[in-house]
Design an enzyme around this catalytic site. Structure first.
Site, PDB file in Angstrom:
ATOM      1  N   CYS A 166     -47.369 -40.896 -12.042  1.00 22.90           N
ATOM      2  CA  CYS A 166     -47.362 -39.445 -11.879  1.00 22.90           C
ATOM      3  C   CYS A 166     -48.206 -38.884 -13.003  1.00 22.90           C
ATOM      4  O   CYS A 166     -47.827 -38.938 -14.170  1.00 22.90           O
ATOM      5  CB  CYS A 166     -45.939 -38.892 -11.952  1.00 22.90           C
ATOM      6  SG  CYS A 166     -45.856 -37.088 -11.952  1.00 22.90           S
TER       7      CYS A 166
ATOM      8  N   GLU B 282     -50.789 -36.630  -5.809  1.00 23.76           N
ATOM      9  CA  GLU B 282     -51.219 -38.024  -5.794  1.00 23.76           C
ATOM     10  C   GLU B 282     -52.545 -38.092  -5.052  1.00 23.76           C
ATOM     11  O   GLU B 282     -52.861 -37.212  -4.233  1.00 23.76           O
ATOM     12  CB  GLU B 282     -50.190 -38.935  -5.116  1.00 23.76           C
ATOM     13  CG  GLU B 282     -48.915 -39.177  -5.917  1.00 23.76           C
ATOM     14  CD  GLU B 282     -49.132 -39.950  -7.212  1.00 23.76           C
ATOM     15  OE1 GLU B 282     -50.290 -40.347  -7.487  1.00 23.76           O
ATOM     16  OE2 GLU B 282     -48.152 -40.149  -7.942  1.00 23.76           O
TER      17      GLU B 282
END
Length: 269
Positions: A2, A127
């Site tokens: 992340c 993402e």
């Protein structure tokens, strides 16, 4: 991993939703739609009374009241955990994430995992999905394009990312509060974009996760449960998010097909 997320909730909303007892933020929280490592991010944490007393004595606490019991606080922390033994802040650039599978064992994280856990409020995270590129016969194969996706709860609720925090004392005798985001395997529908995702702590586990007296690694690990399938949505967004200097709500708006090659769908699910 992340490496980017969005956090745009108003300070008062965070204070109310997380039942914060003390606001340790020094100024109004500004919406950030492109949170990147080394930035200051809002965090909810609970300091044990004895630790809070040490903070006050060392000048690391700010104006936290002198309580005899643990106090839940809202603070801003620098993203990129810096262990107390580190020589400088640069190590934090490599410690923005901690894997849920090994966080209790790694020397850089295990002490924080036992005693210094936090929640990092987020609206969603980004993402990048790798698109396969095709080259004509005789042409050099092009570098694969990466399409950013924004991932958020379908019901619009706040995400409480599982985090750890540390206090590091600089050579100038200034205390720096830093943090990391714990990651886990992504469920199938999200794993098609990226195989990892931030660990999300459900509201009924917030109290236990923040409890500084809960130090047994096995019990703490039991609080970490991956997001249930079907609770999140993902859609492609503009590649403008690739540049950390870009910011604003337009970054989380669904993109037109112009950002995606014709032979790819504008959504994976």
């Amino acid at each position: 991993m992340c490496g980017r997320y969005a956090t745009a909730r108003a300070r008062q909303e965070l204070l109310d939703q997380f039942q914060v007892q003390f606001d340790a933020t020094e100024q109004n929280l500004q919406p950030d739609y492109n949170v990147a490592p080394t930035k200051q991010v809002p965090a909810v944490l609970t300091r044990a009374a004895k630790d809070a007393a040490k903070d006050a004595a060392n000048g690391a606490a700010g104006d936290v009241p002198n309580e005899r019991h643990a106090v839940r606080q809202l603070r801003t922390l620098r993203w990129g955990l810096v262990p107390s033994w580190a020589k400088d802040l640069s190590i934090g650039n490599r410690m923005i994430n901690a894997r849920a599978e090994t966080v209790h064992e790694k020397p850089s994280f295990r002490r924080a995992f036992a005693r210094r856990r936090c929640l990092l409020p987020a609206d969603g995270y980004y993402e990048w999905y790798t698109l396969e590129s095709e080259a004509a016969e005789g042409e050099k194969k092009k570098r694969p394009k990466k399409q950013p996706f924004y991932i958020r709860p379908k019901d619009g609720s706040v995400l409480a990312l599982a985090g750890l925090y540390e206090l590091w004392k600089s050579p100038e005798d200034e205390w720096v509060w830093t943090c990391t985001v714990i990651t886990t395997d992504a469920p199938d529908e999200l794993g098609r974009i990226h195989d990892r995702m931030p660990m999300i702590v459900q509201p009924d586990r917030w109290d236990a996760w923040l409890d500084p007296d809960l130090t047994d690694p096995d019990r703490v690990r039991g609080l970490l449960v991956p997001a249930m399938a079907g609770t999140m949505e993902a859609y492609p967004v503009s590649t403008a998010v690739n540049n950390v200097r870009n910011n604003g709500p337009e970054l989380i708006k669904p993109t037109a097909n112009g950002d995606i090659p014709p032979n790819h769908s504008d959504a994976l699910f």
